[in-house]
Design a protein around this motif. Structure first.
Motif, PDB file in Angstrom:
ATOM      1  N   LYS A  55      59.528  27.610  11.865  1.00  0.00           N
ATOM      2  CA  LYS A  55      58.108  27.555  12.106  1.00  0.00           C
ATOM      3  C   LYS A  55      58.002  26.683  13.384  1.00  0.00           C
ATOM      4  N   TYR A  56      58.163  25.479  13.362  1.00  0.00           N
ATOM      5  CA  TYR A  56      57.858  24.652  14.479  1.00  0.00           C
ATOM      6  C   TYR A  56      58.828  25.080  15.649  1.00  0.00           C
ATOM      7  N   ILE A  57      59.963  25.273  15.624  1.00  0.00           N
ATOM      8  CA  ILE A  57      60.790  25.543  16.749  1.00  0.00           C
ATOM      9  C   ILE A  57      60.187  26.848  17.222  1.00  0.00           C
ATOM     10  N   MET A  58      59.798  27.935  16.584  1.00  0.00           N
ATOM     11  CA  MET A  58      59.456  29.283  17.189  1.00  0.00           C
ATOM     12  C   MET A  58      58.093  28.755  18.124  1.00  0.00           C
ATOM     13  N   GLN A  59      57.091  27.943  17.326  1.00  0.00           N
ATOM     14  CA  GLN A  59      55.991  27.764  18.210  1.00  0.00           C
ATOM     15  C   GLN A  59      56.204  26.783  19.320  1.00  0.00           C
ATOM     16  N   LEU A  60      57.063  25.973  19.167  1.00  0.00           N
ATOM     17  CA  LEU A  60      57.570  24.961  20.592  1.00  0.00           C
ATOM     18  C   LEU A  60      58.099  25.638  21.569  1.00  0.00           C
ATOM     19  N   PHE A  61      59.053  26.747  21.499  1.00  0.00           N
ATOM     20  CA  PHE A  61      59.461  27.637  22.345  1.00  0.00           C
ATOM     21  C   PHE A  61      58.739  28.962  22.664  1.00  0.00           C
ATOM     22  N   ASP A  62      57.698  29.127  21.923  1.00  0.00           N
ATOM     23  CA  ASP A  62      56.990  30.369  21.934  1.00  0.00           C
ATOM     24  C   ASP A  62      57.887  31.506  21.753  1.00  0.00           C
ATOM     25  N   GLU A  63      58.426  31.392  20.871  1.00  0.00           N
ATOM     26  CA  GLU A  63      59.398  32.493  20.677  1.00  0.00           C
ATOM     27  C   GLU A  63      58.933  33.262  19.202  1.00  0.00           C
ATOM     28  N   PRO A  64      59.114  34.708  18.955  1.00  0.00           N
ATOM     29  CA  PRO A  64      59.098  35.147  17.619  1.00  0.00           C
ATOM     30  C   PRO A  64      60.206  35.062  16.783  1.00  0.00           C
ATOM     31  N   TYR A  65      61.206  34.313  17.020  1.00  0.00           N
ATOM     32  CA  TYR A  65      62.279  34.051  16.223  1.00  0.00           C
ATOM     33  C   TYR A  65      63.077  32.776  16.613  1.00  0.00           C
ATOM     34  N   VAL A  66      64.115  32.172  15.894  1.00  0.00           N
ATOM     35  CA  VAL A  66      65.146  31.088  16.157  1.00  0.00           C
ATOM     36  C   VAL A  66      66.017  31.473  16.778  1.00  0.00           C
ATOM     37  N   THR A  91      62.017  14.296  13.923  1.00  0.00           N
ATOM     38  CA  THR A  91      62.563  14.220  15.550  1.00  0.00           C
ATOM     39  C   THR A  91      61.678  14.945  16.689  1.00  0.00           C
ATOM     40  N   LEU A  92      61.680  16.346  16.410  1.00  0.00           N
ATOM     41  CA  LEU A  92      61.033  17.342  17.507  1.00  0.00           C
ATOM     42  C   LEU A  92      59.576  16.781  17.677  1.00  0.00           C
ATOM     43  N   ILE A  93      58.821  16.269  16.359  1.00  0.00           N
ATOM     44  CA  ILE A  93      57.400  15.978  16.454  1.00  0.00           C
ATOM     45  C   ILE A  93      57.357  14.703  17.285  1.00  0.00           C
ATOM     46  N   TYR A  94      58.463  13.802  17.009  1.00  0.00           N
ATOM     47  CA  TYR A  94      58.308  12.315  17.824  1.00  0.00           C
ATOM     48  C   TYR A  94      58.502  12.521  19.177  1.00  0.00           C
ATOM     49  N   TRP A  95      59.566  13.494  19.609  1.00  0.00           N
ATOM     50  CA  TRP A  95      60.017  13.712  20.778  1.00  0.00           C
ATOM     51  C   TRP A  95      58.897  14.250  21.895  1.00  0.00           C
ATOM     52  N   TYR A  96      58.438  15.398  21.050  1.00  0.00           N
ATOM     53  CA  TYR A  96      57.480  16.352  21.874  1.00  0.00           C
ATOM     54  C   TYR A  96      56.022  16.027  21.777  1.00  0.00           C
ATOM     55  N   GLU A  97      55.630  15.499  20.665  1.00  0.00           N
ATOM     56  CA  GLU A  97      54.176  15.104  20.512  1.00  0.00           C
ATOM     57  C   GLU A  97      54.006  13.788  20.723  1.00  0.00           C
ATOM     58  N   ILE A  98      54.742  12.865  19.952  1.00  0.00           N
ATOM     59  CA  ILE A  98      54.288  11.465  20.162  1.00  0.00           C
ATOM     60  C   ILE A  98      54.541  10.868  21.483  1.00  0.00           C
ATOM     61  N   LYS A 105      63.015  20.876  30.211  1.00  0.00           N
ATOM     62  CA  LYS A 105      64.137  20.809  30.282  1.00  0.00           C
ATOM     63  C   LYS A 105      65.088  21.082  29.027  1.00  0.00           C
ATOM     64  N   ALA A 106      64.508  21.527  28.097  1.00  0.00           N
ATOM     65  CA  ALA A 106      65.095  21.914  26.679  1.00  0.00           C
ATOM     66  C   ALA A 106      65.893  23.142  26.783  1.00  0.00           C
ATOM     67  N   ASN A 107      65.803  23.944  27.710  1.00  0.00           N
ATOM     68  CA  ASN A 107      66.475  25.522  27.925  1.00  0.00           C
ATOM     69  C   ASN A 107      66.547  26.056  26.635  1.00  0.00           C
ATOM     70  N   GLY A 108      65.237  26.013  25.852  1.00  0.00           N
ATOM     71  CA  GLY A 108      65.249  26.791  24.564  1.00  0.00           C
ATOM     72  C   GLY A 108      66.196  26.391  23.565  1.00  0.00           C
ATOM     73  N   GLY A 109      66.807  24.970  23.788  1.00  0.00           N
ATOM     74  CA  GLY A 109      67.601  24.449  22.735  1.00  0.00           C
ATOM     75  C   GLY A 109      67.088  23.213  22.364  1.00  0.00           C
ATOM     76  N   ILE A 110      67.724  22.627  21.137  1.00  0.00           N
ATOM     77  CA  ILE A 110      67.189  21.345  20.689  1.00  0.00           C
ATOM     78  C   ILE A 110      68.371  20.207  20.780  1.00  0.00           C
ATOM     79  N   GLY A 111      68.903  20.191  21.872  1.00  0.00           N
ATOM     80  CA  GLY A 111      70.017  19.270  22.215  1.00  0.00           C
ATOM     81  C   GLY A 111      69.759  17.859  22.196  1.00  0.00           C
ATOM     82  N   ILE A 112      68.315  17.705  22.266  1.00  0.00           N
ATOM     83  CA  ILE A 112      67.764  16.453  22.426  1.00  0.00           C
ATOM     84  C   ILE A 112      67.904  15.586  21.017  1.00  0.00           C
ATOM     85  N   ILE A 113      68.032  16.399  19.977  1.00  0.00           N
ATOM     86  CA  ILE A 113      68.100  15.721  18.806  1.00  0.00           C
ATOM     87  C   ILE A 113      69.043  14.499  18.461  1.00  0.00           C
ATOM     88  N   PRO A 114      70.288  14.759  18.710  1.00  0.00           N
ATOM     89  CA  PRO A 114      71.167  13.611  18.383  1.00  0.00           C
ATOM     90  C   PRO A 114      71.067  12.286  19.244  1.00  0.00           C
TER      91      PRO A 114
END
Ligand SMILES: [Zn+2]
Length: 169
Positions: A55-66, A91-98, A105-114
């Motif tokens: 749900k968070y990822i869909m909101q983050l990228f404004d997409e109706p699906y993952v 981690t996503l909340i930390y990176w994007y909100e905090i 730069k994400a290109n619709g992906g979550i490659g930042i995670i590791p």
């Protein structure tokens, strides 16, 4: 009226959705209301964590699906890095909100995670410690007043030791 008959996605029974309490699961899928409620109640914590993450990822990228790329990344992080869904969400909340980074730069992906997973965990751990420190102020009030009596280990009696030595002579 065949059109009113649907198959419950959970118990597989065909029923008339006009006559029985029904929950619409998705565009063309239905379930008995009761079956849907049971399913919700029996979900594991991991399933709930994954739903919250998606749900968070869909909101983050404004997409109706993952998207497929993110699905692949999630699978990889879970299986190879042993990251948890709740950890990835945090981690996503930390990176994007905090930290206030943009998704450009994400290109619709979550490659930042590791790269930031451990930083995020440390951040939340520090928050947790700070919370504990605050809570302990209240705990002070409820601490028992009696002092704990310290029980010392039995001391070796010097006299006996000396006797032992004397016996050997
Ligand atoms: Zn059912």
């Amino acid at each position: 009226m065949a059109a009113h008959y649907v198959t419950c996605v959970y118990c597989g029974e065909r029923f008339n959705r006009d006559k029985e309490p029904t929950t619409q699961v998705s565009a063309r899928r239905y379930a008995h209301k009761k079956c849907a409620e049971n399913h919700e109640a029996n979900k594991s914590q991991e399933e709930k964590d994954l739903e919250a993450l998606e749900k968070y990822i869909m909101q983050l990228f404004d997409e109706p699906y993952v998207n497929a790329r993110v699905r692949k990344q999630l699978k990889e992080y879970k299986e190879q890095y042993h990251f948890t869904y709740s950890g990835i969400l945090k981690t996503l909340i930390y990176w994007y909100e905090i930290k206030g980074n943009s998704t450009e730069k994400a290109n619709g992906g979550i490659g930042i995670i590791p790269y930031v997973y451990n930083d995020a965990l440390q951040y939340y751990y520090a928050l947790y410690l700070a919370k504990l420190a605050n809570e302990s102020k209240d705990i002070e009030k409820y601490k028992p007043k009696e002092k704990v009596i310290e029980i010392l280990p039995p001391k070796v009696q010097p006299k006996k030791v000396r006797l032992l030595f004397e016996d050997k002579e």
